[in-house]
Scaffold this motif. Structure first.
Motif, PDB file in Angstrom:
ATOM      1  N   ALA A  23       0.828  -1.209   0.000  1.00  0.00           N
ATOM      2  CA  ALA A  23       0.000   0.000   0.000  1.00  0.00           C
ATOM      3  C   ALA A  23       0.862   1.259   0.000  1.00  0.00           C
ATOM      4  CB  ALA A  23      -0.918  -0.008   1.216  1.00  0.00           C
ATOM      5  N   ARG A  24       1.912   1.235   0.802  1.00  0.00           N
ATOM      6  CA  ARG A  24       2.795   2.402   0.889  1.00  0.00           C
ATOM      7  C   ARG A  24       3.686   2.543  -0.345  1.00  0.00           C
ATOM      8  NH1 ARG A  24       3.306   4.591   6.093  1.00  0.00           N
ATOM      9  NH2 ARG A  24       2.191   3.444   7.728  1.00  0.00           N
ATOM     10  N   ALA A  25       3.907   1.442  -1.057  1.00  0.00           N
ATOM     11  CA  ALA A  25       4.812   1.448  -2.211  1.00  0.00           C
ATOM     12  C   ALA A  25       4.128   1.889  -3.505  1.00  0.00           C
ATOM     13  CB  ALA A  25       5.409   0.062  -2.405  1.00  0.00           C
ATOM     14  N   LYS A  26       2.826   2.073  -3.486  1.00  0.00           N
ATOM     15  CA  LYS A  26       2.078   2.335  -4.720  1.00  0.00           C
ATOM     16  C   LYS A  26       2.597   3.525  -5.502  1.00  0.00           C
ATOM     17  CE  LYS A  26      -2.325   0.068  -3.709  1.00  0.00           C
ATOM     18  NZ  LYS A  26      -3.759   0.247  -3.425  1.00  0.00           N
ATOM     19  N   ASN A  27       3.033   4.566  -4.813  1.00  0.00           N
ATOM     20  CA  ASN A  27       3.521   5.759  -5.502  1.00  0.00           C
ATOM     21  C   ASN A  27       5.043   5.885  -5.442  1.00  0.00           C
ATOM     22  OD1 ASN A  27       0.874   6.685  -6.107  1.00  0.00           O
ATOM     23  ND2 ASN A  27       0.674   7.387  -3.986  1.00  0.00           N
ATOM     24  N   SER A  28       5.718   4.780  -5.106  1.00  0.00           N
ATOM     25  CA  SER A  28       7.163   4.850  -4.881  1.00  0.00           C
ATOM     26  C   SER A  28       7.991   4.607  -6.129  1.00  0.00           C
ATOM     27  CB  SER A  28       7.571   3.832  -3.813  1.00  0.00           C
ATOM     28  OG  SER A  28       6.973   4.142  -2.575  1.00  0.00           O
ATOM     29  N   ILE A  29       7.536   3.760  -7.032  1.00  0.00           N
ATOM     30  CA  ILE A  29       8.301   3.403  -8.220  1.00  0.00           C
ATOM     31  C   ILE A  29       7.564   3.872  -9.456  1.00  0.00           C
ATOM     32  CG2 ILE A  29       9.325   1.510  -9.532  1.00  0.00           C
ATOM     33  CD1 ILE A  29      10.638   1.886  -6.869  1.00  0.00           C
ATOM     34  N   ILE A  30       8.203   4.745 -10.235  1.00  0.00           N
ATOM     35  CA  ILE A  30       7.562   5.275 -11.444  1.00  0.00           C
ATOM     36  C   ILE A  30       8.038   4.448 -12.631  1.00  0.00           C
ATOM     37  CG2 ILE A  30       7.164   7.337 -12.828  1.00  0.00           C
ATOM     38  CD1 ILE A  30       8.074   8.973 -10.397  1.00  0.00           C
TER      39      ILE A  30
END
Length: 259
Positions: A23-30
């Motif tokens: 959940a926290r990683a959703k916006n972490s890797i583009i």
């Protein structure tokens, strides 16, 4: 990138549930190709995490410094990140302060600026038969694995390599990292913290501005700093935090180092 930094800061302090991690990683890797739910993809890009049951653990949080593999890296480039490319990579991998392997490669390039050739001694003619950048980066990524990335002024080397990997389609670096300048400022008493100044202080003899030679010099600085750590710093994440936030000049006396 801020969300990724926040996620790694959380993992450096405690385990997360797998579902909280995702959940926290959703916006972490583009990247459309990166599956945040696949732990192996994080591992392939250098993040030393492990899933057991429904927990995600950052192994550098529990690894002792003596158990940890550190990869001390240096690069030579033909210019800045926007205008140049890597022309040489050198690295030394250590465990328990002992060298276990090294990596060195020139990289094919043309039109090396005269100022760079004068600084490094690397000329166009030296790079004619060197392997292409994509091949060297692929080999280096395999060599680096999930070791902690260490360098003198680490953000330059780390970001340059990470940007180059991304541009070649290999994805960014996710390895934990340590700057030997910042660590030396907290462990070695010196008027200056450039690599040449610390080499003179510690009696390190090496050729300056060649990648493997500078990596080995930074490695000796790193090992000296490890000798000066307080007893309370025992694990790798504690070392990373110490390098960033401890009071400067922790020790007034630099231990002697035989080279």
């Amino acid at each position: 990138m801020k969300s990724l930094e926040n996620l790694l800061n959380l993992l450096s302090n405690r385990n997360l549930s797998y579902y909280d991690f995702v959940a926290r990683a959703k916006n972490s890797i583009i990247s459309d190709k990166f599956d945040i739910k696949d732990v192996s993809m994080w591992q392939m890009q250098g993040l030393s995490i492990e899933r057991f049951a429904d927990k995600i653990e950052l192994k550098t949080r529990t690894n002792s410094i003596n158990e940890q593999e550190f990869c001390i890296v240096d690069i030579e480039t033909s210019g800045g990140m926007s205008s140049g490319q890597i022309i040489e990579i050198g690295a030394v991998k250590i465990k328990n302060a002992v060298e276990i392997s090294h990596f060195q490669s020139l990289v094919h390039a043309t039109n090396i600026p005269e100022s760079i050739s004068e600084l490094t001694g690397i000329y166009d003619s030296d790079l004619v038969d060197a392997p292409p950048l994509a091949k060297v980066l692929e080999n280096f990524r395999v060599y680096l694995g999930d070791a902690v990335f260490v360098a003198h002024n680490v953000n330059f080397d780390y970001n340059f390599i990470s940007h180059s990997l991304e541009s070649m389609g290999f994805g960014m670096l996710l390895n934990r990292k340590i700057c030997t300048i910042e660590l030396a400022r907290r462990t070695i008493k010196s008027e200056r913290y450039g690599l040449e100044s610390l080499k003179n202080l510690l009696g390190i003899n090496s050729t300056h501005h060649r990648a493997l030679s500078d990596a080995r010099a930074a490695c000796e600085v790193f090992k000296t700093s490890l000798m000066c750590l307080p007893n309370s710093v025992k694990h790798t994440e504690e070392l990373i935090k110490f390098s960033k936030s401890a009071p400067k000049h922790y020790k007034d006396k630099t231990p002697s180092l035989e080279i």
